[in-house]
Design an enzyme around this catalytic site. Structure first.
Site, mmCIF file in Angstrom:
data_model
loop_
_atom_site.group_PDB
_atom_site.id
_atom_site.type_symbol
_atom_site.label_atom_id
_atom_site.label_comp_id
_atom_site.label_asym_id
_atom_site.label_seq_id
_atom_site.Cartn_x
_atom_site.Cartn_y
_atom_site.Cartn_z
ATOM 1 N N HIS A 90 0.849 -1.197 0.000
ATOM 2 C CA HIS A 90 0.000 0.000 0.000
ATOM 3 C C HIS A 90 0.884 1.246 0.000
ATOM 4 C CE1 HIS A 90 -3.082 2.906 1.033
ATOM 5 N NE2 HIS A 90 -2.420 3.227 2.114
ATOM 6 N N ASP A 119 7.889 20.889 -26.834
ATOM 7 C CA ASP A 119 7.986 19.583 -26.176
ATOM 8 C C ASP A 119 9.026 19.745 -25.086
ATOM 9 O OD1 ASP A 119 8.062 16.768 -25.500
ATOM 10 O OD2 ASP A 119 7.423 16.324 -27.542
ATOM 11 N N TRP A 154 7.361 0.003 3.485
ATOM 12 C CA TRP A 154 7.825 0.753 2.319
ATOM 13 C C TRP A 154 9.180 1.378 2.601
ATOM 14 C CZ3 TRP A 154 9.030 5.866 1.067
ATOM 15 C CH2 TRP A 154 8.874 6.794 2.110
ATOM 16 N N SER A 184 13.711 5.962 -13.519
ATOM 17 C CA SER A 184 12.657 6.710 -14.211
ATOM 18 C C SER A 184 12.600 8.149 -13.720
ATOM 19 C CB SER A 184 11.319 6.009 -13.981
ATOM 20 O OG SER A 184 10.254 6.829 -14.378
ATOM 21 N N SER A 185 12.601 8.313 -12.396
ATOM 22 C CA SER A 185 12.472 9.665 -11.847
ATOM 23 C C SER A 185 13.706 10.498 -12.143
ATOM 24 C CB SER A 185 12.255 9.593 -10.337
ATOM 25 O OG SER A 185 11.060 8.918 -10.045
ATOM 26 N N HIS A 268 12.881 12.294 3.297
ATOM 27 C CA HIS A 268 12.172 13.517 3.618
ATOM 28 C C HIS A 268 11.974 14.426 2.411
ATOM 29 C CE1 HIS A 268 9.789 15.921 6.025
ATOM 30 N NE2 HIS A 268 10.274 16.898 5.282
ATOM 31 N N GLU A 270 11.607 13.418 -0.365
ATOM 32 C CA GLU A 270 10.582 12.703 -1.122
ATOM 33 C C GLU A 270 9.178 13.171 -0.763
ATOM 34 O OE1 GLU A 270 10.321 10.825 -3.569
ATOM 35 O OE2 GLU A 270 8.469 9.679 -3.366
ATOM 36 N N TYR A 272 8.284 16.065 0.236
ATOM 37 C CA TYR A 272 8.034 17.360 -0.405
ATOM 38 C C TYR A 272 7.909 17.206 -1.906
ATOM 39 C CZ TYR A 272 8.663 19.336 4.095
ATOM 40 O OH TYR A 272 8.490 19.616 5.424
ATOM 41 N N SER A 283 -2.200 26.270 -6.908
ATOM 42 C CA SER A 283 -1.827 27.653 -7.210
ATOM 43 C C SER A 283 -2.282 28.083 -8.595
ATOM 44 C CB SER A 283 -0.317 27.841 -7.087
ATOM 45 O OG SER A 283 0.126 27.489 -5.805
ATOM 46 N N HIS A 317 14.121 13.843 11.730
ATOM 47 C CA HIS A 317 12.927 13.894 12.566
ATOM 48 C C HIS A 317 12.118 12.607 12.425
ATOM 49 C CE1 HIS A 317 10.688 16.051 9.061
ATOM 50 N NE2 HIS A 317 10.333 14.793 9.066
ATOM 51 N N HIS A 318 12.511 11.756 11.504
ATOM 52 C CA HIS A 318 11.900 10.433 11.439
ATOM 53 C C HIS A 318 12.592 9.483 12.397
ATOM 54 C CE1 HIS A 318 9.720 11.442 7.684
ATOM 55 N NE2 HIS A 318 10.768 12.191 7.447
ATOM 56 N N THR A 343 6.052 26.581 4.582
ATOM 57 C CA THR A 343 4.913 25.763 4.201
ATOM 58 C C THR A 343 3.611 26.449 4.596
ATOM 59 O OG1 THR A 343 6.370 23.945 4.849
ATOM 60 C CG2 THR A 343 4.172 23.366 4.142
ATOM 61 N N LYS A 346 2.276 29.456 2.483
ATOM 62 C CA LYS A 346 1.519 29.165 1.257
ATOM 63 C C LYS A 346 0.022 29.082 1.528
ATOM 64 C CE LYS A 346 5.143 26.545 -1.103
ATOM 65 N NZ LYS A 346 5.226 27.386 -2.287
ATOM 66 N N ARG A 465 1.717 1.468 15.205
ATOM 67 C CA ARG A 465 1.573 1.299 13.753
ATOM 68 C C ARG A 465 1.925 -0.097 13.318
ATOM 69 N NH1 ARG A 465 5.044 5.639 10.444
ATOM 70 N NH2 ARG A 465 4.087 4.612 8.688
#
Lengths: 626, 218, 441
Positions: A90, A119, A154, A184-185, A268, A270, A272, A283, A317-318, A343, A346, A465
């Site tokens: 998941h 393009d 994950w 890919s990314s 982290h 990631e 964002y 926006s 912080h994780h 953050t 915005k 969890r």
């Protein structure tokens, strides 16, 4: 062939009338070979969209299984082993196969149109990115059908993911699959960085770019800097599992925290990467339906850049529970609090955009407002985690699950849905049904809160969890039951969306170039755009060419709005269709599969890939022209 | 490389797309090598068993004495070779850019010979790889493999990644040399050679960092 | 406007729903709540939490309020109106940047102070407990008193306990929500978490959980913390330090525990219901003499352990029994025979130890010296009684996913090797072992 009314007054300053629609809606063509060999960013974006929606559905089914299992205490709908595979997949599916590619769909389709380009910089590399994603996604997803899906979360913490504690192929598929998807990314990152730097239309300075393109720009930098780190982390794990190295081997002095640091230095940024594109979409949507420009454009850009930088400085912080020591805890606590500022700003700017405006509630704008509402909640709980001692109660509990679903579902997904309703007309030439869209929104909004709000409570009331079941009498039953019902409703909402999506593809109301009265370049061309996008590259004089543009903008819009001309008639040269990117992607994936299937396949795949790459690199992108 | 001629397309910066892309790629590769080097440094002195890079070690179970594994003099030589290959690359690029200009004496003919300098770059690169191969096989013979301990795992992975990058670069240079032999390279190919040179210099700079942090600093 | 008209109509419904949920929720008890601290560390954390909630609520109300306000107040009523084309407001933007920064300062300062206070070394006379995480059970060693136990710890109220966290395999995390925050147990690392349980609370049991995903049965890796008076603690320690002995017959279980113990696989019994299960454990007959070690002294027999009747309902596991394991619950076990099997055909001593038995020194599995007086077995997953223990021994691998403990029952299916055991223990042998283990109080 459409006749057009020449717009002299900016569209949003007049009574809103949907722009004239063509009699027939252009389509992309249905030949499968055409889709396999395409290098057109619009078709590639469409491929990303369909594939990502498919994986979103898969991830959603996995979520339903989780919630069905957790709907009551001591249930055994699925065994512990199956549950562990489901929750791993998941997370993996939603992050890597759904949200990132949904964002990629918009990067692909919208960025060249927003900057006035024909393009992306490297069309074949663009196609390559998509095929790697599709094949990598299948690679990592198919094992669940055989009960061998990745099952270590994950986030795959060592040493659980080392061979000693995960001897099966499950984690092998995870490690190799993520390596493939990373390529890919990365490739797309290089492509879009170059595109945005170099292919902006004359007059489109960086500070005139639409905010979506800005957010996407920042995201690409984060990708190319963060993905190498997880590549290294995965490579170490791969070497440990397949070739007996010692990186995470405790007995040899290996430190499990090495994995955690490397993973979260990627992980982290990631998150964002996952949310900034949604911010960009919002926006675009909010100003359009408020009939006024985005409030505080420079701050929106600078705060995005700041998030990009600071995002690399908060990763630990994780890890507040791992015992890094008071100095590290304090530093990362403070940097995490700091990142809340750009953050949060915005959120205020979006509210400021609606203020004094003429806000119209449409499917797109409702989802955008939904993001503002729900991401705020997720942001507040995020600040609560930023205090390390307080986090010692919160971390690894359902309180965290609540937080990240508020920011990822309430943030990324809501923004993406806003973008889908908004850009569907541009992509497919038809408008999605508004009634169904609003039903989708309201059901999603209510169901989302029903599902995830109770998790704040079950978490702070002690529910850990990643547990496949829980005992009765712990005080968690009511909250879990509510979450489960909310999840069932979310699924129904998604079905409404799917129905609307496919129905509108076939028979939605035809859209003209600018059904919403928006202000940026992509709305100056037909829907869907012709293969060459712009008949003449526009000259840009403002952030909102259609709203605040000068004569040059208006002239460009007039030329570009007209459809019906082919590329040849206009003297525009388009790239060849080619199967080489798809072939290269296939052989690369086969090469990686060799790690699991057999080493002979590594060599065979590598050889074939080199040949395909060589053919690609030595063939021209497009016909010779001067 | 693509046989398309120099792009006449409009660009916002006046630079070719490929130039920008290679810089983005190099930025990304920096993070890759920073992660690998950081891991090496974190795990320095944390191996439970030897052999070790700078200090000898006696295996308690066999009594076998392993000397310090790294061979600074040999690696200094290979570093020099790699640095010289960057010089050759500079000359190769210059030769390609200036192809067609009159070459008045032997010196100018030598300097302007792009095939020579491409060949020298590849040769020196292969020389470096040869030294690496020699070094690695001697380490394995002396009892240090990638599986032996944290030092072995981090060292061979880091230098292996670098060596793979050098290998890819050598293949790239040889392909360019092949094209030069076949149809000749001229100023219109300068961009492609420039990009290749950027990559090659980057790989060289990474080696300087590795050599300093792994070999020289104890 | 259709959208927000619906919003207006649904809003009261939404509020009512939330209130109803809140009311329903408040009626329950929350045995694992982090909102009721019972230690100094818990209170430090709670202080920060309250401050975070305070500011969070303010921000929530202000921001959501502003959002709802603008969406309603500035809704489009006519297509003819052109709104002012505002591009921004520098003063406003600076203000709403500085205010959050100020709020964060109010959070950051106490945060950093608390971090340094709570991560200082533990006070000198703390009770040190070495905690070892295993897949999927907790081992506890008291170095000061030189004994090892598993699944549950007793700690004295009012004395600082310094938990030194280690792991023997993968990363685990030690969490007792009502007493303190959590801390990871990481192999090759030593972590500490220390706190002082309040002196002025009742002697009771707290639930503990593993909170770092650690594989198959992460969800069943529980433990219990029992906070007792210093006198009770000292008494308990003498019991734990004694070698395993045969004690007097077990006290008859109360109705609550009987109903939980006799749970059929398909149902979860409600707390406190009496069943007419005459099958509820009948006490064994005559006491037996120990085969080794010192004869149990009356003092030792009277030493403290939390009576079963005082174990709160939430600390009693209700995990249902797998239906596929059949066991004849009417068998009577002989503890002496069980003791022989323990180091014989049962091969238990390959992994388990019983202090005082020189043949039982295995360290792979939990120390069983005083297993008979524990509340739970199987890493906190099952109640410690005949019904559960017998089935655990018969087929641990079906009882709990992925465990190392082999499937021991004859003819039982081993889900890990996917084979049926041709040889193994008979039900009578298992009953004997159970009687022995239950007697190890």
């Amino acid at each position: 062939m459409a006749t057009t009314v020449i717009e002299t007054t900016p569209p949003h300053l007049k009574p809103f009338v949907p722009s004239p629609v063509p009699a027939t809606v252009q389509t992309y063509g249905s030949s499968i070979w055409g889709w396999i060999t395409t290098t057109d960013h619009k078709k590639i974006g469409t491929l990303y969209l369909f594939t990502a929606l498919f994986f979103f559905l898969i991830g959603g089914i996995e979520a339903e299984i989780i919630r069905a299992q957790l709907g009551g205490p001591n249930r055994h709908l699925v065994s512990a082993e199956t549950y562990n595979q489901i929750f791993t997949m998941h997370g993996t599916t939603m992050i890597f196969l759904a949200i990132m590619p949904l964002s990629a769909a918009f990067f692909n389709f919208v960025i060249p149109l927003q900057i006035g380009a024909r393009d992306v910089a490297f069309p074949r590399l663009n196609a390559f990115s998509y095929w790697i994603y599709l094949l990598g996604g299948l690679f990592i997803s198919i094992p669940i059908l055989f009960g061998h899906a990745p099952n270590a979360g994950w986030f795959g913490y060592a040493p659980l993911t080392t061979k000693a504690y995960s001897p099966g192929v499950n984690v092998d598929f995870w490690v190799v699959g993520l390596q493939i998807l990373g390529i890919s990314s990365l490739a797309a990152g290089f492509n879009f960085i170059t595109t945005i730097i170099n292919l902006r239309s004359p007059g489109m300075s960086l500070m005139r770019m639409p905010v979506f393109t800005w957010m996407a720009f920042i995201v690409q930098f984060m990708i190319v800097l963060a993905f190498p780190v997880i590549t290294v982390a995965l490579f170490f794990l791969l070497m440990d599992r397949f070739f007996g190295t010692q990186f995470y081997e405790v007995a040899s002095g290996g430190d499990p925290l090495l994995w955690q640091h490397l993973f979260w230095i990627f992980g982290h940024p990631e998150v964002y990467i996952l949310v900034l594109p949604a911010f960009g979409l919002v926006s675009e949507v909010v100003p359009t339906f408020s009939k006024k420009p985005l409030f505080g454009y420079p701050v929106m850009v600078y705060s995005g850049i700041l998030i990009g930088f600071l995002g690399f400085g908060v990763w630990a912080h994780h890890m507040f529970a791992v015992g890094m020591g008071p100095i590290a805890d304090s530093v990362f606590g403070v940097t995490t609090m700091l990142i809340a500022i750009p953050t949060g700003v915005k959120i205020f700017n979006w509210i400021g955009t609606i203020a004094q405006g003429q806000f119209k509630a449409t499917s797109a704008s409702l989802f955008a407002v939904g993001l503002v509402c729900l991401f705020t909640i997720g942001g507040i709980s995020g600040v609560m985690h930023s205090s390390p001692p307080a986090d010692l109660q919160q971390t690894d509990s359902y309180f965290i699950v609540a937080h990240f679903h508020y920011v990822l579902f309430g943030g990324s997904i809501m923004g993406i849905f806003a973008g889908i309703y908004f850009y569907f007309p541009k992509m497919f030439g038809r408008i999605m049904d508004e009634k169904l869209g609003k039903a989708h929104f309201w059901l999603t909004f209510v169901a989302m809160n029903l599902t995830f709000f109770p998790m704040h409570f079950s978490g702070m009331l002690g529910m850990p969890r990643r547990i496949y079941t829980y005992d009765a009498g712990q005080g968690w039953d009511a909250f879990n039951q509510t979450s489960t019902w909310g999840a069932y409703l979310l699924f129904v909402a998604s079905l409404i969306f799917m129905y609307n999506f496919f129905k509108s593809l076939k028979s939605g109301r035809p859209a003209g170039p600018n059904p919403w009265g928006a202000g940026t370049l992509e709305w100056t061309i037909p829907s869907p755009p012709p293969p060459y996008n712009f008949a003449a590259l526009p000259n840009v004089t403002s952030r909102y060419p259609l709203w605040e543009g000068k004569q040059a903008d208006i002239d460009s819009a007039r030329i570009n709005q007209q459809g019906g001309k082919s590329a040849e008639e206009l003297g525009i040269v388009l790239p060849y269709n080619t199967v080489k990117p798809a072939l290269s992607a296939l052989f690369l994936v086969l090469m990686f599969s060799g790690l699991i299937v057999g080493h002979w396949l590594i060599f065979a795949g590598a050889a074939a890939m080199v040949l395909a790459l060589y053919a690609w690199l030595t063939s021209p992108l497009e016909p010779e022209h001067h | 490389m693509s046989t398309a001629t120099v792009s006449h397309h409009y660009s916002s910066t006046g630079l070719d797309n490929r130039k920008i892309a290679i810089w983005a790629f190099i930025g990304s590769e920096c993070m890759l090598f920073v992660s690998l080097i950081s891991t090496y440094l974190i795990y320095k002195d944390r191996s439970v068993v030897g052999p070790y890079p700078h200090t000898p070690w006696t295996d308690p179970s066999t009594g076998h004495v392993y000397h310090a594994i790294l061979n600074i003099p040999v690696t200094s030589a290979s570093t020099f070779i790699l640095l010289m290959s960057s010089l050759a690359m500079v000359l190769a690029l210059s030769a390609v850019e200036n192809k067609g200009k009159p070459q008045r004496n032997l010196g100018e003919r030598i300097l302007g010979n792009s095939k020579l300098w491409l060949f020298m770059t590849a040769l020196l690169g292969l020389g470096f790889l040869g030294c690496q191969a020699y070094e690695f096989t001697s380490f394995v013979n002396e009892g240090l493999t990638i599986k032996t301990n944290l030092f072995g795992s981090t060292f061979f992975t880091l230098t292996g990644f670098h060596g793979a990058h050098v290998t890819a670069g050598v293949i790239w240079i040889l392909s360019m040399l092949f094209i030069d032999i076949k149809r000749g390279l001229g100023p219109s190919d300068a961009l492609n050679v420039d990009i290749m040179a950027l990559y090659w210099h980057f790989v060289d700079v990474v080696w300087v960092a590795i050599f300093t942090l792994v070999y020289l600093i104890r | 406007m259709i959208g927000y008209n619906r919003l207006r109509r649904f809003a009261p419904l939404g509020v009512a729903a939330v209130l109803a949920l809140a009311l329903a929720a408040c009626a329950q008890s929350y045995p694992n709540s982090t909102f009721t601290p019972h230690s100094d560390l818990g209170r430090s954390i709670d202080f920060l939490w309250n401050r975070l909630m305070f500011f969070g609520t303010i921000v929530f109300v202000l921001v959501e309020g502003a959002l709802i306000y603008v969406v309603i107040r500035y809704r489009r009523k006519s297509e003819d109106v052109t709104p002012p084309q505002t591009h921004g407001n520098v003063v406003l933007e600076i203000t709403w940047t500085l205010i959050p920064a100020a709020i964060l300062a109010f959070i950051a300062v106490p945060t950093v102070r608390t971090i340094f206070e709570t991560q200082a070394p533990a006070p000198a006379n703390s009770l040190v407990i070495n905690v070892y995480g295993h897949q999927w059970w907790w081992e506890f060693e008291y170095p000061e008193y030189k004994f090892t136990t598993a699944n549950e710890i007793y700690i004295p109220k009012g004395r600082t306990v310094d938990l030194v966290l280690h792991s023997k395999d993968v990363i685990h995390s030690f969490w007792v929500p009502q007493l303190a925050g959590k801390r990871d147990a990481i192999p090759n690392h030593t972590n500490h978490i220390w706190f002082t349980p309040d002196s002025n609370m009742a002697t009771t049991v707290w639930n503990g959980f593993c909170t770092e995903y650690c594989g198959d049965s992460h969800g069943e890796m529980h433990f219990r913390v029992i906070t007792v008076t210093p006198e009770q603690f000292a008494s308990w320690v003498t019991r734990q330090q004694a070698p395993g002995f045969f004690g007097p017959p077990a006290t008859p279980p109360t109705a609550a525990i009987a109903s939980a113990g006799a749970a059929t696989p398909a149902t979860t019994p409600a707390a406190g219901t009496k069943t007419d299960s005459a099958a509820a454990a009948a006490p064994p007959a005559a006491p037996v003499t120990p085969a080794y070690g010192p004869t149990a002294s009356p003092a030792l027999l009277a030493s403290y352990v939390l009576p079963h009747s005082e174990v709160p309902e939430y600390a009693i596991p209700h995990t249902p029994l797998p239906a596929e394991i059949k066991f004849d619950d009417n068998l009577t076990g002989d503890p002496a025979a069980g003791e022989k099997l323990f180091v014989g055909a049962g091969t238990c001593n390959a992994c388990h130890s019983v202090t005082g038995n020189p043949l039982a020194v295995g360290t792979i599995g939990p120390n069983l010296t005083h297993v008979g007086s524990r509340i739970t077995i199987a890493g906190g997953m099952y109640l410690n009684d005949k019904t559960h223990l017998s089935r655990w021994i018969k087929n641990a691998r079906i009882m709990k996913s992925g465990v190392l403990m082999p499937t021991l029952g004859k003819g039982q299916y081993d889900p890990q090797t996917k084979a049926t055991m041709p040889a193994g223990l008979s039900d009578q042998q298992i009953a004997d072992l159970v009687a022995y283990l239950q007697a190890l109080k």
